[in-house]
Design an enzyme around this catalytic site. Structure first.
Site, PDB file in Angstrom:
ATOM      1  CG  HIS A   1      -3.282   3.018   1.890  1.00  0.00           C
ATOM      2  ND1 HIS A   1      -3.737   2.559   0.668  1.00  0.00           N
ATOM      3  CD2 HIS A   1      -3.349   1.965   2.736  1.00  0.00           C
ATOM      4  CE1 HIS A   1      -4.046   1.288   0.786  1.00  0.00           C
ATOM      5  NE2 HIS A   1      -3.833   0.898   2.031  1.00  0.00           N
TER       6      HIS A   1
ATOM      7  CG  ASN B   1      -6.491  -1.401   1.096  1.00  0.00           C
ATOM      8  OD1 ASN B   1      -5.800  -1.010   0.159  1.00  0.00           O
ATOM      9  ND2 ASN B   1      -5.978  -1.800   2.243  1.00  0.00           N
TER      10      ASN B   1
ATOM     11  CB  CYS C   1      -0.954  -0.020   1.185  1.00  0.00           C
ATOM     12  SG  CYS C   1      -1.892  -1.552   1.243  1.00  0.00           S
TER      13      CYS C   1
END
Ligand code: UT7
Length: 329
Positions: free
Chosen positions: A256, A286, A112
């Site tokens: 993020h 995500n 990420c």
């Protein structure tokens, strides 16, 4: 040198998987997912869509916005943890599509934190070799739906597929570069909290690894959550201090998109309201390496950020790898 983000683009697959769809797969419910994560739906790539095809679609938009021909790309960095192949790298597949045969290409694996790490690498190449690298394509692309265990309710509720790109361009003027400060970190002591246990050289694919479901994402959620908030806040503070900028001067923080509660906690600790913390997790979940690239593109195209605005990216993911970056868009 005048290195700036000349264009952005994103791509989200058409197919939507809602929380109601996930209720049919594992023992969970829409209310739990919404209140614990903020996710309401996520996109799922089709069988013919891959990390490279999604990166290409996002890149086409970034190139069009920048007014750059794909053949003029000098380097391609693709952040991904779900590459089309272990090798060749995804960047090479993107390169082939755009016919930029001179371009140097590679993939970057920082989960990420991949998009911010790739921006750092892209900018660094351009700063080090300004004559060689005038147009650098930075992509974050992940097809997480194929590495998510759809029988594991701890993880399958969170993730989605997509890609985001930025075209970095050195305009050759003496205007200041876009990146004002960055602070990237890793701690390999935490590999066990977030990983795919098998499929690499340590535990190559075999019947047993497949049987044990070891090719899917494994995450200790609660531990990851705690580490994420502290790391994102401290690295954000580091870049603000490096640049001598106060958070009040920052137009938008793009975190993020891991969990709405993480985004809220980071915003609160940085002292900003919801209006200055970008959030689209509700629609996409995500998307790992892609999340900040997708968010940046949405923020630009919807007018949330304008040329000259200060924007702070902050990321956290498997590695552990995390970091923040302050840019003037
Ligand atoms: O992007 C890379 C970095 N990733 C992250 O930053 C993710 C960080 N972690 C998280 O987002 C959260 O930890 C999760 C969303 C993964 C989990 O939320 P949580 O509030 O930390 O839940 P938990 O794991 O502490 O579990 C609380 C309870 C447990 O039940 P008991 O033991 O209290 O009875 C779980 O079994 O919730 C249960 N639970 C669920 N219930 C319904 C866990 N997952 C689910 C589910 N639906 N999907």
């Amino acid at each position: 040198m005048g290195i700036r983000i000349a264009g952005t683009g994103s791509y989200l697959p058409e197919k939507i998987r809602t929380n109601a769809d996930i209720e049919k797969l594992v023992d969970t419910n829409d209310e739990w997912i919404r209140t614990r994560t903020g996710v309401e739906e996520r996109r799922i790539a089709g069988p013919d869509e891959t990390a490279s095809t999604m990166a290409i679609k996002a890149a086409e938009k970034a190139l069009a916005q920048a007014g750059v021909d794909g053949r003029d790309i000098d380097a391609i960095v693709v952040a991904t943890i779900s590459p089309d192949y272990i090798f060749p790298n995804t960047g090479a597949l993107v390169q082939n599509y755009f016919h930029c045969k001179q371009a140097f290409c590679f993939d970057l694996s920082a989960a990420c934190a991949g998009f911010v790490s790739s921006l750092e690498v892209g900018f660094s190449l351009m700063r080090s070799f300004p004559d060689k690298y005038r147009n650098v394509l930075v992509c974050g692309s992940d097809k997480l739906s194929v590495i998510v265990d759809w029988t594991d309710r701890n993880t399958c509720i969170l993730f989605g597929d997509g890609a985001g790109c930025a075209l970095l361009q050195n305009d050759g003027t003496d205007s200041p570069d876009s990146i004002l400060a960055s602070s990237l970190h890793a701690d390999g002591g935490y590999t066990d909290v977030l990983r795919i246990p098998a499929g690499g050289s340590k535990a190559p694919a075999c019947h047993e690894t497949v049987w044990n479901r070891d090719h899917f994402i494994y995450m200790e959620g609660r531990e990851t959550f705690k580490l994420a908030v502290n790391a994102m806040v401290s690295s954000s503070e580091e870049v603000l201090a490096q640049a001598g900028i106060s958070i009040d001067q920052v137009a938008l923080v793009i975190p993020h998109q891991a969990n709405l509660r993480i985004i809220d906690a980071v915003a609160k600790r940085l002292g900003i309201g919801e209006d200055r913390a970008f959030c689209n997790i509700r629609y996409y979940g995500n998307t790992s390496s892609a999340s900040i690239g997708i968010a940046l593109d949405e923020a630009c195209r919807t007018g949330r950020i304008k040329r000259g605005d200060l924007v702070l990216f902050t990321s956290f993911g498997g590695g552990l790898a995390w970091g923040s970056m302050l840019i003037r868009y």
